[in-house]
Design a protein around this motif. Structure first.
Motif, short mmCIF file in Angstrom:
data_model
loop_
_atom_site.label_atom_id
_atom_site.label_comp_id
_atom_site.label_asym_id
_atom_site.label_seq_id
_atom_site.Cartn_x
_atom_site.Cartn_y
_atom_site.Cartn_z
N GLU A 286 0.85 -1.19 0.00
CA GLU A 286 0.00 0.00 0.00
C GLU A 286 0.89 1.24 0.00
N MET A 287 0.49 2.24 -0.78
CA MET A 287 1.30 3.46 -0.88
C MET A 287 0.49 4.59 -1.48
N LEU A 288 1.04 5.78 -1.38
CA LEU A 288 0.51 6.96 -2.05
C LEU A 288 1.35 7.16 -3.31
N VAL A 289 0.69 7.30 -4.43
CA VAL A 289 1.41 7.42 -5.70
C VAL A 289 1.95 8.84 -5.87
N ALA A 290 3.22 8.92 -6.26
CA ALA A 290 3.83 10.19 -6.65
C ALA A 290 4.91 9.88 -7.68
N GLY A 291 4.91 10.61 -8.78
CA GLY A 291 5.94 10.43 -9.79
C GLY A 291 5.55 9.57 -10.97
N ILE A 292 4.26 9.33 -11.16
CA ILE A 292 3.85 8.47 -12.29
C ILE A 292 4.23 9.11 -13.63
N ASP A 293 4.11 10.43 -13.73
CA ASP A 293 4.50 11.11 -14.97
C ASP A 293 6.02 11.13 -15.14
N VAL A 294 6.74 11.11 -14.04
CA VAL A 294 8.20 11.05 -14.11
C VAL A 294 8.63 9.70 -14.68
N ALA A 295 8.00 8.62 -14.22
CA ALA A 295 8.30 7.29 -14.75
C ALA A 295 7.99 7.23 -16.25
N ALA A 296 6.86 7.82 -16.63
CA ALA A 296 6.50 7.84 -18.06
C ALA A 296 7.55 8.57 -18.87
N ARG A 297 8.06 9.67 -18.32
CA ARG A 297 9.04 10.47 -19.06
C ARG A 297 10.34 9.71 -19.29
N VAL A 298 10.71 8.85 -18.34
CA VAL A 298 11.92 8.04 -18.52
C VAL A 298 11.82 7.24 -19.82
N PHE A 299 10.70 6.57 -20.00
CA PHE A 299 10.53 5.72 -21.19
C PHE A 299 10.37 6.55 -22.45
#
Length: 275
Positions: A42-55
């Motif tokens: 369980e967690m609070l999501v932060a950085g999903i767009d950052v992960a997308a930008r890597v790819f």
């Protein structure tokens, strides 16, 4: 985010350098594959767009489909995103994307726990400059996602007079006088204090924010009385999840917590290729 691509490009260069030997040898030109980013706790999501930008920096042909936005709370086995693209490129981006995403989710999750612990009081949770070199922008963003507030970004955008500044200036009153003469009228002055006598002097000298550094809760409560609304009151030093609610109950306005950035645990997230 300004500067995000530079952060990611440096991380990719550090990891891939002259080439991903394992992927080149084992995977080669195997064509397109799908993959998932999956939460394992369980967690609070932060950085999903950052992960997308890597790819996307590796290849604009990689498709990254997020299923949660920053600020969402997810459970174990929730799929955070689907990816489709060249298998070799997916594997080359995996560790950098996960390192950043896991770190950011960890900070947001820990911050949210501190925010929840002081709920019902006027105290706000703020971060510090105790961040990972080069990642301050991402880490302070993650604090905001977790419900916290950013303190000054760096040495350039806020006045915080600490014990060494006080010693160099010859005292609290003189340090505040010099700062007031130097800065524009739009900027506030914060000063660190370690005793009730220093608190009283800071009030008399006209500080806008008074930090109570490593004081006991009894001292904090007395300091709040001395300040009596003439300045904002910040508690700092030795704050933990076990003590933060007691500190908030003293009546301080702000509680700065270095641990939310320097000691946040990376959340457990995996990337798995689809069969």
């Amino acid at each position: 985010m300004i500067g995000l691509d530079r952060i990611i490009e440096n991380a990719l260069l550090e990891d891939i350098h002259t080439g991903d030997i394992t992927t080149l040898a084992v995977v080669g030109a195997s064509g397109e594959r799908g993959a998932v980013l999956k939460a394992k706790e369980e967690m609070l999501v932060a950085g999903i767009d950052v992960a997308a930008r890597v790819f996307h920096l590796l290849s604009t042909s990689i498709r990254f489909t997020p299923h949660f936005s920053d600020g969402a709370r997810v459970k174990p086995q929730d799929v955070l995103a689907d990816l489709d693209g060249d298998a070799g490129l997916l594997l080359q981006g995996e560790r950098v994307a996960l390192n950043l995403l896991q770190r950011m989710c960890g900070i947001a999750t820990l911050t949210s726990r501190y925010v929840e612990a002081v709920k019902g009081t006027k105290a706000r949770i703020v971060d510090t400059r105790k961040t990972t070199p080069g990642l301050r922008m991402l880490e302070k963003y993650s604090v905001r996602v977790g419900g916290g507030i950013n303190h000054r970004t760096g040495l350039y955008d806020g006045v915080l007079i600490k014990e060494n500044h006080i010693a160099a200036a010859g005292g609290i009153t003189e340090a505040i006088r010099r700062a007031r003469a130097y800065i524009p009228h739009t900027m506030k002055i914060e000063i660190e204090t370690e005793s009730l006598a220093q608190v009283a002097e800071a009030v008399e000298a006209g500080a806008d924010i008074i930090m109570l550094d490593n004081m006991t809760t009894d001292m904090m409560r007395e300091a709040v009385g001395i300040i009596s609304g003439k300045a904002l009151v910040e508690a700092s030093g030795g704050v933990s999840l076990e003590t933060v609610a007691t500190i908030a109950a003293t009546g301080v306005d702000i509680i700065s917590v270095g641990a939310i950035t320097h000691s946040a645990r990376a959340m457990d997230i995996s990337m798995l290729l689809k069969g």
